[in-house]
Structures are given as C-alpha cells and as structure tokens.
Design an enzyme around this catalytic site. Sequence first.
Site, PDB file in Angstrom:
ATOM      1  N   GLU A 268       0.817  -1.208   0.000  1.00  0.00           N
ATOM      2  CA  GLU A 268       0.000   0.000   0.000  1.00  0.00           C
ATOM      3  C   GLU A 268       0.857   1.267   0.000  1.00  0.00           C
ATOM      4  O   GLU A 268       0.451   2.307  -0.502  1.00  0.00           O
ATOM      5  CB  GLU A 268      -0.929  -0.003   1.225  1.00  0.00           C
ATOM      6  N   HIS A 294       7.692 -25.923  -0.018  1.00  0.00           N
ATOM      7  CA  HIS A 294       7.010 -26.970  -0.774  1.00  0.00           C
ATOM      8  C   HIS A 294       5.940 -26.392  -1.691  1.00  0.00           C
ATOM      9  O   HIS A 294       5.162 -27.136  -2.264  1.00  0.00           O
ATOM     10  CB  HIS A 294       6.403 -27.985   0.196  1.00  0.00           C
ATOM     11  N   LYS A 409     -14.638   2.434  -2.939  1.00  0.00           N
ATOM     12  CA  LYS A 409     -15.522   2.803  -1.827  1.00  0.00           C
ATOM     13  C   LYS A 409     -16.756   3.553  -2.337  1.00  0.00           C
ATOM     14  O   LYS A 409     -17.870   3.337  -1.876  1.00  0.00           O
ATOM     15  CB  LYS A 409     -14.766   3.684  -0.820  1.00  0.00           C
TER      16      LYS A 409
END
Lengths: 418, 418
Positions: A268, A294, A409
């Site tokens: 961010e 793995h 938003k």
Amino acid sequence: MLYFEEDFNWQVTDEAEKLMQKAFEKLRQEKESKSVGYYTLGKDSLPLVQEVQEYQASSEYLKNIECVVVVGIGGSSLGTKALHSIFKEKCSNCKEMLFLENPDEIDLSKKFARIKKETTVFVIVSKSGNTVETISIFKKIIEVFDLNYEKEDREKIIIVTDYDSNLHKFANYYGIKSYTIPSNVGGRFSVLSAVGVVPLTLAGFEISSVLKGASDMINSFFAGEKENILKKAAFYVSHKKVYPMNVLFSYANCLEDFTKWYVQLWGESLGKIDTKGEHVGLTPIGHIGSVDQHSFLQLIIEGCRDKTVTFIKLENFEKRLKIPNIELKFLEKTDFINGYTFNELIDGECEATKESIIAQNIPVDMITISKIDGENIGKLIAYYELLTSACGNMMDINPYNQPGVELGKKILVKKFSK
Amino acid sequence: MLYFEEDFNWQVTDEAEKLMQKAFEKLRQEKESKSVGYYTLGKDSLPLVQEVQEYQASSEYLKNIECVVVVGIGGSSLGTKALHSIFKEKCSNCKEMLFLENPDEIDLSKKFARIKKETTVFVIVSKSGNTVETISIFKKIIEVFDLNYEKEDREKIIIVTDYDSNLHKFANYYGIKSYTIPSNVGGRFSVLSAVGVVPLTLAGFEISSVLKGASDMINSFFAGEKENILKKAAFYVSHKKVYPMNVLFSYANCLEDFTKWYVQLWGESLGKIDTKGEHVGLTPIGHIGSVDQHSFLQLIIEGCRDKTVTFIKLENFEKRLKIPNIELKFLEKTDFINGYTFNELIDGECEATKESIIAQNIPVDMITISKIDGENIGKLIAYYELLTSACGNMMDINPYNQPGVELGKKILVKKFSK
C-alpha cells in the site's frame, strides 16, 4: 539483537549514493518537521501504556476482563495481530484476544459464539472512523450482545480513532472512553500508536519494550548507523524494473501475521503513481518456511528472475522438541536429522534454502532475530517502516497515502444507496 | 454451477488460436496416453471412496474415531486442507481434522496436546515417502503417543504414498494399512487421489460429489465446451512479460486455504526453465476479500501494471447475519448498508472492487460459484488444474515436475550429516 546479512552482488553506485543521501535527508526532515509521526511513536506512546494500565486498574470491570475483542480491518488490526501472534505463547497470563476483521458471516458467527459479554472489552479501531466493515460489525455487536453503549455497558467499549473523526464524536457524545491516533501517523504505520498499544496493553502484553526497540532502531538510523537500510532501499529501487517483487520468507509459524503486516506496509505504501505520472511499485509476497518451500521455492529458483528474497530467521528460539532417535525400517534416508530438534531442522532448511537461492544469483538478504523479545520485535517493525519510507522517497512517491482505493468505496456506497 | 466472466479487452489472435489448439491437443494426448493421471481421478477415485468407507466400517476402532490427523506438507496437505476448510462448517457430524505440516515446535506442541490417542487415526501422506518434515513428525508421534506401529497400534495409522516408495515398503513390512497415489499424478495435482480422498472420507466428508464435479469439468473441457480455459491460458501466456503476476482474490474466509492450494499449483507448475533454456513463470498471489482490499488494492490500482486479477465469489451463500438497522449518532455515513446482510456487503465489495480495477484497464476475470457444494468445488479444482496444464503447455515447459528444489534438499542433508 537483529543481524543483517545481504547477498546482492552489487556495489553502491554514485547515483545510488545520491539517492541514499537524499532519502536520509528527506526522512530526517519528515521526522523533524513532524509531518510524519511514526518516527517518534516509540517515545510518544510510552505514556499511553501507563495511561491504559492506570485506566484499567481504576475500573473493577476492566481489571477482570478475560477477553479483548479488536474490531478493525487493515492497518487497524494487522499490526496488533502480528504482535499478538508473536507474543501470545510467551505470555501465559495474558488475556485472550479475538479479531473481528472480515465481514464474513461464518467467521463472525463463530467468534460471536466465543465471546462472553460479562468479561469482554470491545476495542473499536478505525482511523477514519467511517470504515464500513468495522462500524457494521460494531452495530452487530451492539445487537447480539444487547450492548447499552449509552449507559451501563459504556465501560465495555473503547474507541481508537482520529481526533476529528465521527467515531470520536460518537465516543465523546456518549462518554465512551477513547484514545486517538496522531494525525501524522498513517494507518499502516500505526501499530505502535493507540491502535496496537491500547488493546495489547489491556490484554496484559508488555508493550514498553517493543516501543523501546522501535525507538532504538529509529535513533540509530538517524544517527547514521543503519546504512544497510538505505543501501537495501537503493538496491531495490534502482532494480525495481528487474526485480519488481520481494518475497519475505519467515521461518516460524508465529511470524505469519507479521508477514501479512509487511504485505500491507510494502504494497500500500509503494504502489503509487510517481511524480512523473508513472505507475510504480514493489510487490510484496509473504511466505512461511519450511512449509512454503514446498509450494513456492521452485518458482523462485527456476521461474523468471523477477524477485528479491528476504529471509527472517529466529536464532535462539527454544529448541525443546527433539526428533527422536527412531530408525524406521526402509526410512533410513531421513535418519540424518534424528536427535536434532524440529527448530534445528527449520533453521537448517532456512539456511539450505538461502544457499540454494544464492547459488542462482538471486538477490537475497537475511534478518536474524537473536531472540523473540519486545525490543527485537520493536526493532524489526521500525526497520521495515524505515525501509518503506526510504524506498518511497527514492521512488518519488508519497508512501503515506492510498488514493487508489477511493473509487471502490464510492462504487460500494452507490450500489447500496437507494 | 460456476460462471465465468472476463474483461481482458483482448481479441484472440491467430497465434493465440494456434497456441490454444496445440495445448488442447497436447492435454488430450496426456489424458489418452495416461502420461498425466489427474484427468481421470474423478472417475478413478470413486471406488476408493467406497473402499475407505468399507474399511472404516469393518474396524471397530476406525468407526469410533473422533479425529483425523493428516501428517503431510505441500501437495500432501494443501488440497486436503482447502477442501476441509470449505466444507467443515457444512458438516456438523464430520470428525475433527488436524494438519501437522510445518516442523514448527510451538505449532506441533499445541496440536499434540489436542490429540487423544484412543480416538485418533494418523494419516501419513508423502508421495516420495522421503519427506524429511513428514517422516520426522511421524517419528515424534510414535514417541509422544507411544504408538506401537508394529503391533497393537497399527490400526491407528494409515499411509498414503507412491507404490514403490520406501514408506510403502515400511507399511507393507509391518502390515500397516496403506493407499497408493497413481504414479502419473504429481503431488500438487493429487488432491482427488488417495491424498485427499482417504483422510476426508475417514473424517466423514462426502467426497464423491467433488469427484463427480471434477469429472464433469474435465469431460466438458475435452468435449470442447470450455474454450474459456484455453482462452484465459492463451491470454496469460501471450502477456506473461506484461503481466507476470496473477492475484487471486477470494471473497470468503473459507476459501483462504484454497488460495494457498492455488499458489502452490500455479507457482510450482509454471515456474520453470522452458525448452529454450529461459526462466519463465507466472507468479501467484492469494488474497482474501474484503479484508485484503485494505492491504493490497492500492498496489493493484496505482502500482505497476504487472498483474492480472481473478475474483472468486460465492453467489447464494447463506445470508443470515444482518447488519442491524441501528443508527449511531455521527456515524450516519455508514447507514447505507443497514438492513443488508454481511454477505451482501462482502458481495458488494467484491463487485465494487472489480469495477474499480476494470476502470483502470487491468485484466480481470471472475469466477462465481453458485453455491458451495461438492460438485462446484470439484469443478473449481479441475478448472484450475486444466488452466495450469494449458498454461504450462503454451509456455513450453513441463508443469508436472519441480527440479529446482533438489539443491536445497541436498544442502540440508549435507548440513546435518556427519
């Protein structure tokens, strides 16, 4: 102590040297001018620890709580969770902590079922005070636990938010206890402000040493003693087109939430449009060793050479659980590890993985934590915050805002508003 | 049903068309020649479900177990864990499952403390039969629970491994029940073989429908009805230098382990040296919405344009938990969501985030799962396996091996061998 090793196979160029000087100067100015507040949280938050302890001691209710519920998302929970995960096994008399973050119904319902209203404090954390997930969960808590926030249950709620936020106004109006986040401290840099200090202290964690560690790291950086931070930033930034990703490989399960905190901090802060209008960024990827060897190591070794890799290793963590000296018929191939502890195995895997990556000329560095304690973890947090600020400055961006998330938003509000 | 939407802003070129045809033909050959075995696991593993059920029904001990402990790492646990996380809330009478993966001492100790020997079956899963973490944890289990694997406790152990592995020889020698993994099925493609089927069936999960879903997806792919898989692969591969990363954003906590399974499948399969000797790969990044919008979305939107984004969304998941119609003073800004359920909020966040990313011309696709059930999840697994095979073929690599991890293993053995 934290030990830093690096294998970048790189000499600091004149240009990089200039970048480093400029960044150092800029960060110093940010600190001096107080335009950026996290640099001094180590010192500034110390009185807060005592304040919270005194407040708790003065309240019959808070003295006897058994659970601290943190309601928050992103920067309002990741850092607190990271510290909780690191220290919870070391503190047998600390309170339980629960985190209500994602508005996932199954997850919320399960956690609600574990909460006993009579012995819980709810810490509502939202910097802006408008976070829709957090406020909605808060409303649900009011309903589910029949929480009378206007009167008798006030003490069960603590608000952490910005000074001028609507959530702060709400708290003040109803006389709910609140703590504020300094306005010059961004959400993802706020773990050592009230955001982390309040809930962790209420739960009994000893946070002063974390604050001290962070102060020490920041002071020695500004005393010019942490050139490795500037150098690493300069290497990453000057190679950002070659190595657009950084993989953080932490070798201990208790660091899993720390890697999530790092992913937010790095992603961010550094994913931005720079002063020339270009999209820039460094992509963070968090993994846990040895389990993720793995799943991801093959890609690092043989895939595109577009990643730097950072290892975090614990040096003296307790080595108690021995791999027994049992020889199983036909399985003698794995007996080489018999008699060692599992932590020695993890340690060996970390070293072996690092060497195998270095053998491929992939830029690697390693942070060794001599011991899990408050000071070291405080240093680690401050190290990553400084590194992020330095990279941001060298990339000609503002690492402290997040304008890119606003459109989503707005669309959300539009979807539900009639 | 699964619904697929995409917004790649791309027309299939002639070259891409050729890639798609070639890949389709190659995958068909892999299936027909049985050189790659996962294509037929949906059918091949059906008898195994019944076999395990009958074996369990025939054993007084296994009929009464309360916990299935899976000892395995990487491909030996990720898929099983993914299915367990998805279905556990839907099966109230299924047994508890515990996963012992990372040789982390704290994690192991905590899980050991939860295990009751008298009501537990230990399923030891290792394809090679030599996995040092898994065998070491198995030895520790023998010690901690005083497990007499040679005689009276044999029934408490089940081995899942390759037919010719040393672990299989061990099982046969002591008369321990074992199930084998087809040799043409690689570890990370093995979830629908004995690797996942045995422990999940023992725990009471209904796996036949998952197998059926996988079969359906694979059959319709080879019937030429799933062009979207080839098209997506062709887009990713022909743009692999522009978009070297794929972010999988799953909007439900129960899909978190699924994203980890995807990270292994994608990373380990596609991170390879191609036939021209070049390092190639596509880097997988798993995230959970809406929580990780608060940590990673800024980077996607404003950072380098080097990522494709895939959303997974649940359509009709139960919407029971309503955000109450509570209006909090000063917090009216978030009231737009009042009366909706939390799952509607998550759903809306997913849509809003998708739209905000598409607005930036970032390639996005979305997989909508109409409902969490066995068939749909089986389809989703097969979809990702087919997509991985198709990408691997188009990239001129072998997606089924992992030669890059061998050096680290050798260094590890050397470190501990005296």
